[in-house]
Design an enzyme around this catalytic site. Sequence first.
Site, PDB file in Angstrom:
ATOM      1  N   GLU A  51       0.862  -1.179   0.000  1.00 37.82           N
ATOM      2  CA  GLU A  51       0.000   0.000   0.000  1.00 37.82           C
ATOM      3  C   GLU A  51       0.903   1.236   0.000  1.00 37.82           C
ATOM      4  OE1 GLU A  51      -3.285   0.390  -0.408  1.00 37.82           O
ATOM      5  OE2 GLU A  51      -2.713   2.496  -0.345  1.00 37.82           O
ATOM      6  N   SER A  52       0.854   1.983  -1.093  1.00 39.75           N
ATOM      7  CA  SER A  52       1.822   3.068  -1.267  1.00 39.75           C
ATOM      8  C   SER A  52       1.670   4.174  -0.212  1.00 39.75           C
ATOM      9  CB  SER A  52       1.716   3.648  -2.675  1.00 39.75           C
ATOM     10  OG  SER A  52       0.397   4.071  -2.952  1.00 39.75           O
ATOM     11  N   CYS A  82       3.950  -2.602  -8.471  1.00 34.66           N
ATOM     12  CA  CYS A  82       2.626  -2.158  -8.024  1.00 34.66           C
ATOM     13  C   CYS A  82       2.732  -0.932  -7.098  1.00 34.66           C
ATOM     14  CB  CYS A  82       1.872  -3.322  -7.389  1.00 34.66           C
ATOM     15  SG  CYS A  82       0.106  -3.035  -7.354  1.00 34.66           S
ATOM     16  N   ILE A 140      -3.198  -6.535  -8.839  1.00 34.76           N
ATOM     17  CA  ILE A 140      -3.986  -6.455  -7.610  1.00 34.76           C
ATOM     18  C   ILE A 140      -4.176  -4.974  -7.260  1.00 34.76           C
ATOM     19  CG2 ILE A 140      -4.127  -7.115  -5.175  1.00 34.76           C
ATOM     20  CD1 ILE A 140      -2.022  -9.344  -5.853  1.00 34.76           C
ATOM     21  N   ARG A 141      -5.373  -4.478  -7.423  1.00 35.05           N
ATOM     22  CA  ARG A 141      -5.625  -3.034  -7.242  1.00 35.05           C
ATOM     23  C   ARG A 141      -4.494  -2.234  -7.902  1.00 35.05           C
ATOM     24  NH1 ARG A 141      -5.315  -1.009  -2.167  1.00 35.05           N
ATOM     25  NH2 ARG A 141      -4.319  -2.944  -1.513  1.00 35.05           N
ATOM     26  N   HIS A 176       2.834  -8.027 -10.391  1.00 29.33           N
ATOM     27  CA  HIS A 176       3.658  -8.645  -9.334  1.00 29.33           C
ATOM     28  C   HIS A 176       4.358  -9.920  -9.798  1.00 29.33           C
ATOM     29  CE1 HIS A 176       1.903  -6.446  -5.812  1.00 29.33           C
ATOM     30  NE2 HIS A 176       0.839  -6.367  -6.590  1.00 29.33           N
ATOM     31  N   GLU A 178       6.815 -11.289  -8.549  1.00 31.58           N
ATOM     32  CA  GLU A 178       7.296 -12.025  -7.366  1.00 31.58           C
ATOM     33  C   GLU A 178       6.278 -13.055  -6.888  1.00 31.58           C
ATOM     34  OE1 GLU A 178       6.217  -8.981  -7.454  1.00 31.58           O
ATOM     35  OE2 GLU A 178       5.061  -8.480  -5.661  1.00 31.58           O
TER      36      GLU A 178
HETATM   37  N1  GLN Z   1      -3.399   0.166  -4.783  1.00 29.16           N
HETATM   38  C1  GLN Z   1      -2.216   0.019  -3.996  1.00 29.16           C
HETATM   39  C2  GLN Z   1      -1.584   1.371  -3.705  1.00 29.16           C
HETATM   40  O1  GLN Z   1      -2.105   2.375  -4.065  1.00 29.16           O
HETATM   41  C3  GLN Z   1      -1.211  -0.877  -4.671  1.00 29.16           C
HETATM   42  C4  GLN Z   1      -1.675  -2.297  -4.640  1.00 29.16           C
HETATM   43  C5  GLN Z   1      -0.565  -3.309  -4.717  1.00 29.16           C
HETATM   44  O2  GLN Z   1       0.616  -3.023  -4.477  1.00 29.16           O
HETATM   45  N2  GLN Z   1      -0.943  -4.526  -4.970  1.00 29.16           N
HETATM   46  O3  GLN Z   1      -0.564   1.421  -3.100  1.00 29.16           O
END
Ligand code: GLN
Length: 197
Positions: A51-52, A82, A140-141, A176, A178
């Site tokens: 999550e950034s 991501c 993923i998102r 991802h 990984e």
């Molecule tokens: N949506 C996440 C973000 O804004 C990133 C999602 C992820 O790293 N899988 O950080």
Amino acid sequence: MSTTPVIGVLALQGDVREHLIALAAADAVARPVRRPEELAEVDGLVVPGGESTTISKLATLFGLMEPLRERIAAGMPVYGTCAGLIMLADKILDPRSGQETFGGIDMIVRRNAFGRQNESFEAGVTVRGVEDGPVEGVFIRAPWVESVGAEVEVLAEHEGHIVAVRQGRALATSFHPELTGDHRLHALFVDMVRAGR
Ligand code: GLN
């Protein structure tokens, strides 16, 4: 070739362990990095998915924001996946208040561009510089790259959206690798670190 490169994985939050395993499989010495002293000892760094906004906050709290910006600006090889891609963007289109990035790639990113958690998906992605067919992209998102500057090389797109880029010694993917057991992108990054030494 000289000794094995030492590559850190920023270990504030996110899927750190998977990157450590992938880097080791790609013939690097991999270590978690949480403190400026640990950052100083690595030849390159992976910024993981997660999550950034959280990574941004914790980087400031752990005193890593400035040292990281400085090392990236000085040419340390970095690879962001991501949330890590978001952290390497010079600009976020829709930042949460107070959200900062390390920068390093002249691009504007859109967070959660491919939708919410339950809209996560997998798709084959052809990445320039990665041989033997497409990689399995796990999104993923995931963010996408809205636009890039002249120095940025677009390595891959998915449905017309940029999902992999490189600028000099900085590499980033929306997805991802990984999580797939396919270590070709990590191998590409390990080669970049070797070349940078
Ligand atoms: N949506 C996440 C973000 O804004 C990133 C999602 C992820 O790293 N899988 O950080």
